[in-house]
Design an enzyme around this catalytic site. Structure first.
Site, PDB file in Angstrom:
ATOM      1  N   GLY A 224     -66.251 110.775  37.783  1.00  0.00           N
ATOM      2  CA  GLY A 224     -67.382 111.139  36.957  1.00  0.00           C
ATOM      3  C   GLY A 224     -68.500 110.056  37.170  1.00  0.00           C
ATOM      4  O   GLY A 224     -68.781 109.723  38.291  1.00  0.00           O
TER       5      GLY A 224
ATOM      6  N   PHE B 282     -70.586  99.286  73.488  1.00  0.00           N
ATOM      7  CA  PHE B 282     -70.475 100.465  74.260  1.00  0.00           C
ATOM      8  C   PHE B 282     -71.918 100.775  74.280  1.00  0.00           C
ATOM      9  O   PHE B 282     -72.458 101.414  73.165  1.00  0.00           O
ATOM     10  CB  PHE B 282     -69.470 101.552  73.857  1.00  0.00           C
ATOM     11  CG  PHE B 282     -69.428 102.701  74.419  1.00  0.00           C
ATOM     12  CD1 PHE B 282     -68.831 102.871  75.761  1.00  0.00           C
ATOM     13  CD2 PHE B 282     -70.155 103.915  73.817  1.00  0.00           C
ATOM     14  CE1 PHE B 282     -68.931 104.191  76.246  1.00  0.00           C
ATOM     15  CE2 PHE B 282     -70.054 105.032  74.615  1.00  0.00           C
ATOM     16  CZ  PHE B 282     -69.246 105.356  75.874  1.00  0.00           C
TER      17      PHE B 282
ATOM     18  N   GLU C  87     -79.456 106.075  73.801  1.00  0.00           N
ATOM     19  CA  GLU C  87     -80.767 105.768  74.282  1.00  0.00           C
ATOM     20  C   GLU C  87     -81.743 106.533  73.147  1.00  0.00           C
ATOM     21  O   GLU C  87     -81.169 107.611  72.700  1.00  0.00           O
ATOM     22  CB  GLU C  87     -81.207 105.990  75.703  1.00  0.00           C
ATOM     23  CG  GLU C  87     -80.280 105.182  76.597  1.00  0.00           C
ATOM     24  CD  GLU C  87     -80.934 104.921  78.151  1.00  0.00           C
ATOM     25  OE1 GLU C  87     -81.897 105.735  78.155  1.00  0.00           O
ATOM     26  OE2 GLU C  87     -80.303 104.634  78.786  1.00  0.00           O
TER      27      GLU C  87
ATOM     28  N   GLU D  75     -70.036 109.136  68.005  1.00  0.00           N
ATOM     29  CA  GLU D  75     -69.194 109.653  68.974  1.00  0.00           C
ATOM     30  C   GLU D  75     -69.277 111.086  69.321  1.00  0.00           C
ATOM     31  O   GLU D  75     -68.387 111.761  69.526  1.00  0.00           O
ATOM     32  CB  GLU D  75     -67.614 109.376  68.675  1.00  0.00           C
ATOM     33  CG  GLU D  75     -67.484 107.756  68.641  1.00  0.00           C
ATOM     34  CD  GLU D  75     -66.656 106.994  69.269  1.00  0.00           C
ATOM     35  OE1 GLU D  75     -66.133 106.045  69.132  1.00  0.00           O
ATOM     36  OE2 GLU D  75     -65.769 107.995  69.916  1.00  0.00           O
TER      37      GLU D  75
ATOM     38  N   ARG E 120     -57.811 107.964  33.473  1.00  0.00           N
ATOM     39  CA  ARG E 120     -59.123 108.235  32.513  1.00  0.00           C
ATOM     40  C   ARG E 120     -58.554 109.479  31.603  1.00  0.00           C
ATOM     41  O   ARG E 120     -58.094 110.437  32.130  1.00  0.00           O
ATOM     42  CB  ARG E 120     -60.033 108.975  33.596  1.00  0.00           C
ATOM     43  CG  ARG E 120     -61.154 109.548  32.810  1.00  0.00           C
ATOM     44  CD  ARG E 120     -62.088 108.358  31.943  1.00  0.00           C
ATOM     45  NE  ARG E 120     -63.262 108.957  31.584  1.00  0.00           N
ATOM     46  CZ  ARG E 120     -64.025 108.379  30.747  1.00  0.00           C
ATOM     47  NH1 ARG E 120     -63.657 107.131  30.390  1.00  0.00           N
ATOM     48  NH2 ARG E 120     -65.100 108.875  30.011  1.00  0.00           N
TER      49      ARG E 120
HETATM   50  C1  FAD Z   1     -74.072 103.829  62.813  1.00  0.00           C
HETATM   51  C2  FAD Z   1     -73.985 104.142  63.982  1.00  0.00           C
HETATM   52  C3  FAD Z   1     -73.050 103.490  65.231  1.00  0.00           C
HETATM   53  C4  FAD Z   1     -73.289 103.963  66.338  1.00  0.00           C
HETATM   54  N1  FAD Z   1     -72.682 103.243  67.506  1.00  0.00           N
HETATM   55  C5  FAD Z   1     -72.956 103.584  68.733  1.00  0.00           C
HETATM   56  C6  FAD Z   1     -72.172 102.770  69.858  1.00  0.00           C
HETATM   57  O1  FAD Z   1     -71.657 101.719  69.733  1.00  0.00           O
HETATM   58  N2  FAD Z   1     -72.577 103.117  71.088  1.00  0.00           N
HETATM   59  C7  FAD Z   1     -73.414 104.239  71.473  1.00  0.00           C
HETATM   60  O2  FAD Z   1     -73.685 104.352  72.390  1.00  0.00           O
HETATM   61  N3  FAD Z   1     -74.007 105.382  70.493  1.00  0.00           N
HETATM   62  C8  FAD Z   1     -73.705 104.754  69.052  1.00  0.00           C
HETATM   63  N4  FAD Z   1     -73.987 105.650  68.094  1.00  0.00           N
HETATM   64  C9  FAD Z   1     -74.944 106.513  68.585  1.00  0.00           C
HETATM   65  C10 FAD Z   1     -74.509 108.041  68.028  1.00  0.00           C
HETATM   66  O3  FAD Z   1     -73.361 108.330  68.977  1.00  0.00           O
HETATM   67  C11 FAD Z   1     -75.399 109.249  68.200  1.00  0.00           C
HETATM   68  O4  FAD Z   1     -76.230 108.914  67.175  1.00  0.00           O
HETATM   69  C12 FAD Z   1     -74.917 110.445  68.239  1.00  0.00           C
HETATM   70  O5  FAD Z   1     -74.374 110.841  69.321  1.00  0.00           O
HETATM   71  C13 FAD Z   1     -76.193 111.466  68.009  1.00  0.00           C
HETATM   72  O6  FAD Z   1     -77.046 111.196  68.870  1.00  0.00           O
HETATM   73  P1  FAD Z   1     -78.643 111.274  68.324  1.00  0.00           P
HETATM   74  O7  FAD Z   1     -78.657 110.313  67.100  1.00  0.00           O
HETATM   75  O8  FAD Z   1     -79.475 110.868  69.346  1.00  0.00           O
HETATM   76  O9  FAD Z   1     -78.967 112.633  67.673  1.00  0.00           O
HETATM   77  P2  FAD Z   1     -79.552 114.083  68.664  1.00  0.00           P
HETATM   78  O10 FAD Z   1     -78.655 114.271  69.751  1.00  0.00           O
HETATM   79  O11 FAD Z   1     -80.990 113.774  68.749  1.00  0.00           O
HETATM   80  O12 FAD Z   1     -79.179 115.040  67.610  1.00  0.00           O
HETATM   81  C14 FAD Z   1     -79.916 115.585  66.413  1.00  0.00           C
HETATM   82  C15 FAD Z   1     -79.358 116.835  65.842  1.00  0.00           C
HETATM   83  O13 FAD Z   1     -79.396 117.792  67.017  1.00  0.00           O
HETATM   84  C16 FAD Z   1     -78.039 118.340  67.147  1.00  0.00           C
HETATM   85  N5  FAD Z   1     -78.173 118.848  68.677  1.00  0.00           N
HETATM   86  C17 FAD Z   1     -78.347 118.098  69.798  1.00  0.00           C
HETATM   87  N6  FAD Z   1     -78.145 118.795  70.654  1.00  0.00           N
HETATM   88  C18 FAD Z   1     -77.634 119.985  70.561  1.00  0.00           C
HETATM   89  C19 FAD Z   1     -77.200 121.227  71.269  1.00  0.00           C
HETATM   90  N7  FAD Z   1     -77.445 121.254  72.444  1.00  0.00           N
HETATM   91  N8  FAD Z   1     -76.820 122.042  70.497  1.00  0.00           N
HETATM   92  C20 FAD Z   1     -76.643 122.006  68.921  1.00  0.00           C
HETATM   93  N9  FAD Z   1     -77.248 121.128  68.216  1.00  0.00           N
HETATM   94  C21 FAD Z   1     -77.479 120.027  68.844  1.00  0.00           C
HETATM   95  C22 FAD Z   1     -77.342 117.358  67.100  1.00  0.00           C
HETATM   96  O14 FAD Z   1     -75.903 117.950  66.785  1.00  0.00           O
HETATM   97  C23 FAD Z   1     -77.878 116.862  65.768  1.00  0.00           C
HETATM   98  O15 FAD Z   1     -77.531 117.588  64.447  1.00  0.00           O
HETATM   99  C24 FAD Z   1     -74.222 105.089  66.775  1.00  0.00           C
HETATM  100  C25 FAD Z   1     -74.892 105.713  65.768  1.00  0.00           C
HETATM  101  C26 FAD Z   1     -74.710 105.245  64.462  1.00  0.00           C
HETATM  102  C27 FAD Z   1     -75.730 105.975  63.440  1.00  0.00           C
END
Ligand code: FAD
Length: 423
Positions: free
Chosen positions: A383, A165, A169, A407, A312
């Site tokens: 521990g 999925f 980006e 997600e 333990r």
């Molecule tokens: C191991 C792994 C597997 C993944 N698998 C998939 C996959 O299969 N397909 C896919 O599409 N994605 C995947 N992801 C992506 C994942 O869904 C995103 O990392 C996640 O949605 C957060 O987006 P970001 O990393 O860009 O964080 P950001 O959006 O940059 O967020 C950074 C911080 O800012 C906060 N923030 C951002 N906007 C707001 C707001 N409006 N109000 C308050 N706080 C905010 C966030 O909560 C977070 O704490 C995966 C990620 C990982 C690490």
């Protein structure tokens, strides 16, 4: 006795109504909409025979086939090909899809039970199955044409191929609508340019395709976002090196890039312009699966903590006899049970064709946090050994954190919940 209970309840309900009606309007808080407890027609905690069978089958499989391999897979960061093949053989790579496509034809609660049992033993194996099912395969099942379903669903449901999925980006994570990847029609073909990141199941030897969001034009002054199926191996579609992660070490997560990647026009998935709305719907359903992962992981941590605490010895007796250890175990067991029921409720709402956005987000929010807390407490109960990789709780602790991020982060769940409550 029951009659007495109902009489008492009715009396207090009448009193409550009376008091409510006497409260001046300006002091009355509006009822949140929708008010959860009225939505399902009956409350029944009994699993059907089919659900019990899936639960016990996956429990046995996880204990016999996954548990012995989990530590090594995590340590060597090796993708669990053999386990995925066996999961496919048992019909567990397509649980909620129709049998005509080789799926299990089961309901969402059955899927949740399977996810719980896998996460109880190993999160890497579990996310491989869950991301493939509820994120990768589901869009093709829900919006695919007959040709797309015939081409993909049988190989995906059997586990011969994995689906992924592609939403996230570099500039579009929580702000998922800020898609920069483009797809332009040229001579009857889509030409895709852009990048995706953190995409699960995208770079294995059996990765079959990724469904992506891409900007396909402008409509009413806004980006028109659509979904496209990109088969692995399409020229111009490159899968990068796997990330070095904190946890989920045996699951496959990679960046993707698209450069002049040409696809047949027929690879459009769903209606042009519906791509963002459709992927948000997929995330809603995916959250039920991730919530089940949180419940399963917390349960696995508790299982390990109880068994270690009984073994333990300290100060001449098992540490399970100490009140502060018992308090941790008791609190976790109560919180896990509550989280499980909320997660099951989201699954039941989905199967009943009701709106489940609110419950799924609530379940995802509390189960991710619970998994983090439960695994930390389990490490504490172990521990020093809790810090040593031979003990599963060490891996569980590293695997838990992503459940508050993937997600949709906790902050995104809070936004979804608040919006559903009318804020
Ligand atoms: C191991 C792994 C597997 C993944 N698998 C998939 C996959 O299969 N397909 C896919 O599409 N994605 C995947 N992801 C992506 C994942 O869904 C995103 O990392 C996640 O949605 C957060 O987006 P970001 O990393 O860009 O964080 P950001 O959006 O940059 O967020 C950074 C911080 O800012 C906060 N923030 C951002 N906007 C707001 C707001 N409006 N109000 C308050 N706080 C905010 C966030 O909560 C977070 O704490 C995966 C990620 C990982 C690490």
């Amino acid at each position: 006795m029951l009659a007495g209970f109902f009489a008492a309840s009715l009396a207090s309900l009448a009193e409550w109504n009376d008091a409510k009606n006497r409260t001046p309007l300006r002091h009355r808080a509006p009822l949140p909409v929708p008010f959860g407890s009225n939505r399902l027609s009956a409350v029944n905690f009994d699993l059907s025979d089919e659900q019990k069978l899936i639960q016990s089958t996956v429990r046995d499989f996880a204990r016999q086939e996954v548990a012995p391999a989990a530590e090594e897979l995590d340590r060597t960061k090796a993708f669990p090909y053999e386990i995925v093949e066996k999961l496919g053989g048992l019909g567990l790579m397509g649980i909620p899809f129709p049998q005509e496509y080789g799926g299990g034809g089961a309901d969402t609660l059955s899927y949740v039970l399977a996810v719980e049992e896998l996460a109880r033993i190993d999160s890497s194996v579990c996310i491989t199955m869950a991301a493939h099912t509820s994120l990768g395969t589901m869009p093709i099942y829900l919006w695919g044409t007959d040709e797309q379903k015939d081409e993909w669903l049988p190989v995906l449901c059997s586990g011969q191929k994995l689906a992924s999925f592609g939403l996230t980006e570099p500039e579009a994570g929580s702000d998922a609508g800020n898609v920069r990847t483009t797809a332009k029609l040229d001579d009857g073909e889509w030409v895709v340019d852009g990048a995706k990141q953190f995409i699960t199941n995208s770079g294995t030897d059996i990765s079959g395709c990724v469904s992506i969001t891409a900007v396909t034009g402008q409509a009413d002054g806004r980006k028109e976002i659509s979904n496209l199926i990109v088969p692995t191996g399409t020229p111009g579609y490159e899968v990068g090196e796997p990330y070095r992660k904190m946890g989920w070490n045996a699951s496959d997560t990679r960046p993707l890039s698209f450069e002049g990647c040409r696809l047949p026009e027929a690879n459009l998935l769903g209606r042009r312009g519906d791509g963002f709305k459709n992927f948000l719907h997929i995330l809603d359903g995916g959250r039920i699966g991730v919530a089940a992962m949180g419940v399963g992981l917390a349960q696995g941590a508790l299982d390990e903590a109880i068994s270690y605490a009984k073994e333990r010895q300290a100060f001449g007796k098992p540490i399970s006899k100490f009140q502060s250890i018992q308090a941790k175990i008791a609190d976790l067991s109560a919180q896990i049970e509550a989280a499980r029921l909320l997660t099951w409720r989201a699954a039941l709402e989905k199967d009943a064709g009701q709106s489940f956005t609110l419950t799924a987000a609530q379940a995802k929010l509390i189960t991710g946090r619970l998994a983090v807390r439960a695994t930390e407490e389990a490490v504490q109960i172990h521990g020093g050994y809790g810090y040593i990789e031979e003990y599963p709780v060490c891996r569980f602790y590293r695997d838990a954190k992503i459940l508050t991020i993937g997600e949709g982060t906790d902050e995104v769940q809070q936004m979804v919940i608040a919006r559903q409550l009318g804020c």
